[in-house]
Structures are given as structure tokens and as C-alpha cells.
Write a protein that holds these residues in place. Structure first.
Motif, mmCIF file in Angstrom:
data_model
loop_
_atom_site.group_PDB
_atom_site.id
_atom_site.type_symbol
_atom_site.label_atom_id
_atom_site.label_comp_id
_atom_site.label_asym_id
_atom_site.label_seq_id
_atom_site.Cartn_x
_atom_site.Cartn_y
_atom_site.Cartn_z
ATOM 1 N N ALA A 119 35.008 42.113 44.098
ATOM 2 C CA ALA A 119 34.877 41.124 43.150
ATOM 3 C C ALA A 119 36.651 40.740 43.359
ATOM 4 O O ALA A 119 36.638 39.851 44.025
ATOM 5 C CB ALA A 119 34.837 41.432 41.694
ATOM 6 N N ILE A 120 37.149 41.303 44.082
ATOM 7 C CA ILE A 120 39.093 41.749 43.937
ATOM 8 C C ILE A 120 39.132 42.166 44.616
ATOM 9 O O ILE A 120 39.158 42.767 45.742
ATOM 10 C CB ILE A 120 39.860 42.063 42.499
ATOM 11 N N ALA A 121 40.530 41.154 45.920
ATOM 12 C CA ALA A 121 40.731 40.888 46.984
ATOM 13 C C ALA A 121 42.142 41.801 47.345
ATOM 14 O O ALA A 121 42.062 42.402 48.833
ATOM 15 C CB ALA A 121 40.190 40.418 48.237
ATOM 16 N N ASN A 122 42.635 42.088 46.221
ATOM 17 C CA ASN A 122 44.610 42.579 45.842
ATOM 18 C C ASN A 122 44.328 42.719 44.995
ATOM 19 O O ASN A 122 44.690 42.211 44.228
ATOM 20 C CB ASN A 122 44.666 40.883 46.596
ATOM 21 N N TYR A 177 43.727 30.140 39.127
ATOM 22 C CA TYR A 177 42.734 31.796 39.414
ATOM 23 C C TYR A 177 41.690 32.289 38.651
ATOM 24 O O TYR A 177 42.133 32.784 37.926
ATOM 25 C CB TYR A 177 44.321 32.551 39.587
ATOM 26 N N ASP A 195 47.705 43.129 43.775
ATOM 27 C CA ASP A 195 47.889 42.256 42.684
ATOM 28 C C ASP A 195 47.391 41.625 41.431
ATOM 29 O O ASP A 195 48.239 41.530 41.201
ATOM 30 C CB ASP A 195 49.094 40.676 43.211
ATOM 31 N N MET A 196 46.196 41.118 41.950
ATOM 32 C CA MET A 196 45.645 40.380 41.351
ATOM 33 C C MET A 196 44.246 41.140 40.574
ATOM 34 O O MET A 196 43.657 40.767 39.320
ATOM 35 C CB MET A 196 44.345 39.303 42.332
ATOM 36 N N LEU A 213 44.841 40.748 36.829
ATOM 37 C CA LEU A 213 44.146 39.238 35.494
ATOM 38 C C LEU A 213 42.894 39.914 35.003
ATOM 39 O O LEU A 213 42.314 39.167 33.989
ATOM 40 C CB LEU A 213 44.116 38.228 36.571
ATOM 41 N N ALA A 214 42.228 40.775 35.844
ATOM 42 C CA ALA A 214 40.436 41.154 35.351
ATOM 43 C C ALA A 214 40.874 41.455 34.147
ATOM 44 O O ALA A 214 39.722 41.323 32.964
ATOM 45 C CB ALA A 214 39.705 41.669 35.856
ATOM 46 N N SER A 239 43.284 35.556 49.331
ATOM 47 C CA SER A 239 43.124 36.991 49.457
ATOM 48 C C SER A 239 44.410 37.798 49.717
ATOM 49 O O SER A 239 44.217 38.868 49.550
ATOM 50 C CB SER A 239 41.968 37.122 50.034
ATOM 51 N N GLY A 240 45.729 37.306 49.526
ATOM 52 C CA GLY A 240 46.683 38.123 49.581
ATOM 53 C C GLY A 240 47.173 38.567 48.336
ATOM 54 O O GLY A 240 46.553 37.818 47.357
ATOM 55 N N GLY A 241 48.310 39.037 48.330
ATOM 56 C CA GLY A 241 48.883 39.144 46.908
ATOM 57 C C GLY A 241 49.906 37.801 45.903
ATOM 58 O O GLY A 241 49.451 36.649 46.871
ATOM 59 N N THR A 257 39.991 35.202 37.231
ATOM 60 C CA THR A 257 40.070 36.475 37.060
ATOM 61 C C THR A 257 39.090 37.328 36.776
ATOM 62 O O THR A 257 39.534 38.535 37.907
ATOM 63 C CB THR A 257 41.057 36.158 35.503
ATOM 64 N N TRP A 258 38.120 36.993 37.239
ATOM 65 C CA TRP A 258 37.343 37.702 37.679
ATOM 66 C C TRP A 258 36.765 39.063 38.560
ATOM 67 O O TRP A 258 35.982 39.375 39.172
ATOM 68 C CB TRP A 258 35.329 37.268 36.811
ATOM 69 N N GLN A 259 37.259 37.772 39.609
ATOM 70 C CA GLN A 259 37.129 37.889 41.101
ATOM 71 C C GLN A 259 38.042 36.889 42.107
ATOM 72 O O GLN A 259 38.964 36.631 40.970
ATOM 73 C CB GLN A 259 35.810 37.536 41.670
ATOM 74 N N THR A 260 38.317 37.682 42.997
ATOM 75 C CA THR A 260 39.364 37.051 43.701
ATOM 76 C C THR A 260 38.952 35.293 43.707
ATOM 77 O O THR A 260 38.231 35.109 44.584
ATOM 78 C CB THR A 260 39.588 37.767 44.980
ATOM 79 N N SER A 314 41.522 39.106 31.237
ATOM 80 C CA SER A 314 41.300 37.930 30.516
ATOM 81 C C SER A 314 39.747 38.910 29.978
ATOM 82 O O SER A 314 39.687 38.169 29.673
ATOM 83 C CB SER A 314 41.362 37.169 31.358
ATOM 84 N N TYR A 336 41.379 31.279 43.910
ATOM 85 C CA TYR A 336 41.847 29.996 43.358
ATOM 86 C C TYR A 336 40.582 29.287 43.011
ATOM 87 O O TYR A 336 39.901 29.049 43.750
ATOM 88 C CB TYR A 336 43.106 29.194 43.876
ATOM 89 N N TYR A 376 36.653 30.712 48.666
ATOM 90 C CA TYR A 376 36.859 30.998 50.010
ATOM 91 C C TYR A 376 36.415 32.088 51.169
ATOM 92 O O TYR A 376 36.724 31.794 52.757
ATOM 93 C CB TYR A 376 38.561 31.321 49.908
#
Lengths: 233, 344
Positions: free
Chosen positions: B116-119, A138, B121-122, B125-126, A123-125, A140-143, B129, A145, A171
Motif C-alpha cells: 500500500a505504501i510506495a515510499n 495525505y 518516508d511515508m 504515517l500508517a 509516490s516519492g519521498g 496514511t493507510w496507503q500512499t 495513524s 495525497y 495517482y
């Protein structure tokens, strides 16, 4: 500043020296070295008495993360690898050779690591190296790996082109798929981790389960099954 | 004593050396909480923000070079897309949700309408993609960037290394997005006692505090949480919100509480863009709430507003507009980057 580190490092190096433990990941199918893009025949578990249980299966890719390597002595941690993230890729033999470097006098009798990535890193950077999202591991549609990715074809799959893709990840809390593994090390010179994929297929009903692409109960169950494949020789 | 003096000199020298020469790339506005973004893992620099800004405006990020981040997050609309209820991607493909306005992102703990996204930086990507958005992949973007002399130079200036990676690309995008701070609305100036509300705005402010501020908490005008705000489900979308991610029925129909800052520029409203006007939004809260199991506790009791009060509330909401944010030249299309010759 960098020079000072280098200097300290050299002092330590000459005074104590470095030792290493090569960890090799060996992939098999029914006891044979695993080859991608090759058809294998195996007996699947029958779901019904009448079912045909001879299946042909082909693997297109197998990739997974091993992380958090630790050496232990009587179960207690004596050394932890820094930035310990390794992407194992069946297509890339170099990725199956991990080398752990630690101080020479480290006394250990066990090896610990995780299959998958811890939740803080998940959940980090963004991170580089094996964790760089360009590695395609990874979501892409949600956080998060993808901890373990297995793609291929099986005659049992009623899907287009008989394809299956198992992307195991997740996770948070009950969806956490990271598995911790620990082994006794009989040989302190080398560790060989063996995985036989035929054992993994035994618990999968390809007729009904061929696409897992999000966190959840299936991903957790299959991750436990994947972790159970690891044997240390 | 002498040793202490040496130590003092050393420490001050070190402090001076590490001080950013053009400091204040990011300032926390007065009385605002601490940001949640971990800047220690992505140290801001002018060159990286500049690079991120170029990436943000570059359609190279999409599969067919037609769509940039700014296509759906245009500065003049507080970094969202007006005239579209749902997001609009390559080949005129339509997504399932309204593109959110981008601002004050360093204070957000999660992203997307469903978290859905926790950071941060990521987050990029959504859209990169998603087949209905930019339809590309970070692998493809990075390999194209590596082929561009312009970007190799810009990455070299930002990172001291011209090899472009996914990590560097995403961190630069974060840096530009982090710089999008909106804190200079009339409301902010009133709070700093530099200006005063009109009587109508003041009445609206007090109505806001009674009826809206529990979720749209000052000074960010969001509590950074998720709630079911009583919208009837659109059967053409059947969007269950946060439940899609958490798989918990308690999260059914919960969506991110958006900030109210710059509302004037960021229509249409709600996760599916169903309301074009602010007055429709206010009417929804007064007379359109649909009760269901997960309805926000704050909305269980009806909000009662007379038509005059609705107008007062609207007047207050318009004090959240920040022209200096929307028209900030540092946030606009970086002409100099893409056509350096234009400077001559």
C-alpha cells in the motif's frame, strides 16, 4: 555559493526585471461567496420523480491542491513554476491568493495547472511546505495525497449526523484523479479562478454517495466533476 | 596548462570539502544491487540517524504514550514482534496482520504486506495513524515534539533549525530505518569465502536454490514482488492482500514476498502470523499448498522434500541469522538520548 546565486539573481533582476501574475481562487455557492458552517438551500437533482429535491447543505471544510502552474503562448509552455504545489483551504483566505513570479519579458496568453498532485510526487519521498503530511491531506493507510477534500452535512445523507466526506485522490493508472486544466488568459494582469460548489452538488446523489475515502472509479468521476467547476475570469 | 592546474586544485578542494568526515553512514554490501531509496532527497547524517533512532523508540508517537515503533519492531527479534501473530497496538487492540521484520529497507520498492505504501518516508504515517496501532496522527506527534525541549534541541542539531515539521520527523525516521542493514550472517561470510557451510548446510543451500530462490532471491532473499503462496484463507480475517489496494482480481491473495534473513528471530511467520515454527512453514510448501486462480506459478508444481531434506533446508535457513545485526548497539534503545544524565 549562496552569495553567487544571489549575485546572479540580482544581475538578472536588474537586467530583465520580474513580472507577476496574481491568481485568485474565488469560492461560491449559488453565486454567493462561499461561507463554511452555513446552511444553504438548493434544489438537488431528482433521482426519482417522487423524491423531495430541496436539500439543505452545510460545508465544514473544503481543501484542494493546485499544482504545476504554467504559462503558455499559443498552447506552448513558456514558463513553469518550480516546486509548484498550492494547498487551497476555504478556511484560510491567504491560501486562495497565489502569486506567480516570472521574468518580465515572458509573453503568454494562457494558464495551465493541475487539480491534484502528479503521480511522481505522490509516490516519492516526504516533502515539506504545503505537501507536509501534517496538513492532513495525505492518506496514511496507503500512499497518496488527498487531492480534493470536501466535508459537511446534507439533509439528504442518511448517515450519522447527516455527514458526508468526499476525499478524492489516487495517482496510479486508472485510479489517477489528477485533472489538468488550461485556460486562455484575456487579462495578463490578473487571473481569477471561480468555483461554484452548487454545480458540484448537482452531480452527486447524496442519498447513496456520501463517503468516498479511497481511490477508485467514484473518486475519478468526482474529480472530473470538480475540475469542471473551474472558470477563469 | 596553468588553467588546468587551477581547475584541478579547485575540483579537488571541492571534493575534499564535500567528503563526509565520518563517512560510510551507509555501505552497500559487496555484490548487492543498488538501493532503490533516493538518498539524494534525504542526505544521511549522524545527527539525523540519531534523531530517527530516538523517535523510533519513543512512545510519544502513540495516542496514549504507551507504544513506540519498537514495541512491534523490537531489535532482538530482527525488528518485529514475536509471540503475537497479529500486530498489537494501544489499549491492547489487535490489528489484522503480522508486523514485518525491518531490515535492508533501502532495497524495497514498496511497503506493507499489500504494497500500500510506495515510499519509506511515508510508511511511518500508517502505524502512527492506525487506530489499532498507535492511534495518533502526524499533526499531534509534531505538535508534541515541538513542545519538547529535548527534541527541539535534537532537531536543531540534525537540521540546523529547531522548528519541527512532519517532513523532518518522517525523514529522520527513514534515516534510522535505512541504517538497519543486515549483511553479516554466516551465509554472507560463506559467500565472501571467509567461512564454509557445514555439509548439511551446503545440502540445504542447494535445495534452497532449487525450490525457494526464485521468489526469495539472493542476496536480499526476496524478489521484492507479491505472490499467492497457497495459504488457505483465514475466514476470521478474510484478507485478500494486494487486491484491496489495486482493486484487481488478479491481485487477490497476493502478499509481499518477505526476506528470509534473520528468520530465526522473527517468528511467527506469514502475513497473519499463522505459523510459529519454521518447520511448519516448510511443511506448508511441501504439503499444504492450496491451489487457486492466483497461485504463484513457482508453486504450481509440487515441492517434494524428504524429512531429511527438510532438516537440511532448515539448517541452511539458520545460516541467514545475523547476530551482529540483532545485537548491534547502534540499533538498540538510545538510553543516552532519553536520560543524558546516565552518562555521568
Amino acid at each position: 555559493m549562496k552569495n553567487a546565486f544571489l549575485f546572479c539573481f540580482l544581475i538578472c533582476y536588474t537586467a530583465f526585471g520580474q513580472a507577476n501574475l496574481p491568481v485568485e481562487v474565488s469560492l461560491f455557492f449559488k453565486g454567493e461567496k462561499l461561507e463554511l458552517e452555513k446552511w444553504y438551500i438548493y434544489e438537488s437533482e431528482k433521482q426519482n420523480e417522487k423524491d423531495e429535491n430541496v436539500d439543505s447543505v452545510l460545508f465544514e471544510s473544503l481543501r484542494f491542491y493546485l499544482s504545476g502552474f504554467e504559462l503558455t503562448k499559443k498552447g506552448k509552455s513558456v514558463w513553469k513554476e518550480k516546486e509548484s504545489y498550492h494547498l487551497i483551504d476555504a478556511e484560510n483566505p491567504a491560501s486562495c491568493q497565489i502569486n506567480l513570479n516570472f521574468a518580465k519579458n515572458t509573453d503568454f496568453d494562457g494558464l495551465k495547472f493541475n487539480l491534484g498532485i502528479d503521480s511522481i510526487t505522490n509516490s516519492g519521498g516526504v516533502k515539506g511546505g504545503d505537501l507536509d503530511p501534517v496538513k492532513g491531506m495525505y492518506w496514511t493507510w496507503q500512499t497518496g495525497y488527498i487531492h480534493f477534500k470536501l466535508e459537511g452535512k446534507s439533509n439528504l445523507c442518511p448517515t450519522r449526523d447527516n455527514q458526508f466526506s468526499l476525499h478524492l485522490g489516487g495517482y496510479s493508472f486508472s485510479q489517477n484523479t489528477m485533472q489538468s486544466l488550461s485556460f486562455d488568459l484575456k487579462n495578463p494582469e490578473k487571473a481569477v479562478l471561480e468555483l461554484d460548489l452548487s454545480d458540484f452538488l448537482r452531480g452527486i446523489d447524496f442519498k447513496n454517495l456520501n463517503h468516498v475515502m479511497s481511490p477508485g472509479a467514484e473518486a475519478v468521476r468526482l474529480s472530473q466533476q470538480a475540475a469542471a467547476l473551474f472558470l477563469l475570469r | 596548462m596553468k588553467q588546468l592546474l587551477y581547475l584541478f586544485v579547485l575540483v579537488s578542494a571541492a571534493l575534499l570539502a564535500f567528503r563526509n568526515p565520518k563517512e560510510k553512514l551507509f555501505t552497500i554490501p559487496k555484490k548487492w544491487p543498488k538501493p532503490l531509496y533516493d538518498f539524494s532527497q534525504n542526505k544521511l547524517s549522524e545527527a539525523k540517524i540519531k534523531l530517527g533512532r530516538a523517535l523510533f523508540y519513543d512512545p510519544l508517537l502513540s495516542a496514549d504514550n504507551t507504544i513506540s515503533c519498537a514495541s512491534c519492531h523490537s531489535p532482538y527479534n530482527a525488528f518485529t514482534h514475536v509471540d503475537h501473530d497479529l500486530s498489537h497496538g494501544i489499549n491492547d487492540r489487535i490489528g489484522t496482520r503480522n508486523s514485518p521484520a525491518l531490515m535492508n529497507l533501502a532495497w524495497k520498492s514498496s511497503f506493507m504486506w499489500d504494497g500500500a505504501i510506495a515510499n519509506l518516508d511515508m510508511q511511518s504515517l500508517a502505524p502512527i495513524s492506525h487506530p489499532d496501532e498507535m492511534g495518533s496522527s502526524i499533526e499531534k506527534v509534531v505538535s508534541e515534539l515541538n513542545r519538547s525541549a529535548l527534541y527541539r534541541k535534537a532537531f536543531y542539531q540534525a537540521y540546523g533549525d529547531s522548528l519541527i515539521t512532519g517532513e523532518k520527523t518522517l525523514k529522520a525516521l527513514s534515516q534510522f530505518m535505512l541504517s538497519l542493514v543486515s549483511s553479516d550472517s554466516k551465509y554472507d561470510r560463506v559467500m565472501l569465502k571467509q567461512e564454509q557451510f557445514t555439509e548439511q548446510e551446503a545440502r540445504g543451500y542447494s535445495l534452497f536454490r532449487q525450490n525457494c530462490a526464485a521468489c526469495h532471491r539472493e542476496p536480499l532473499f526476496t524478489n521484492d514482488a507479491f505472490a499467492n503462496n497457497g495459504l488457505p484463507v483465514d475466514p476470521s480475517l478474510n484478507d485478500c492482500g494486494k487486491m484491496k489496494i489495486s482493486k484487481k482480481s488478479a491481485d487477490s491473495l497476493l502478499f509481499k514476498v518477505p526476506t528470509l534473513r534473520n528468520l530465526e528471530y522473527s517468528f511467527p511467520y506469514m502475513h497473519d502470523g499463522r505459523f510459529k515454527k519454521l518447520s511448519q512453514v516448510i511443511n506448508h510448501y511441501v504439503s499444504g499448498i492450496q491451489h487457486s486462480k492466483t497461485l504463484a506459478p513457482e508453486l504450481q508444481k509440487p515441492i517434494i522434500l524428504s524429512s531429511n531434506e527438510k532438516v537440511d533446508l532448515l539448517a541452511f535457513l539458520l545460516t541467514l541469522s545475523d547476530k551482529n545485526f540483532v545485537f548491534n548497539p547502534d540499533f538498540a534503545y538510545p538510553k543516552d538520548f532519553f536520560t543524558p544524565a546516565a552518562k555521568d
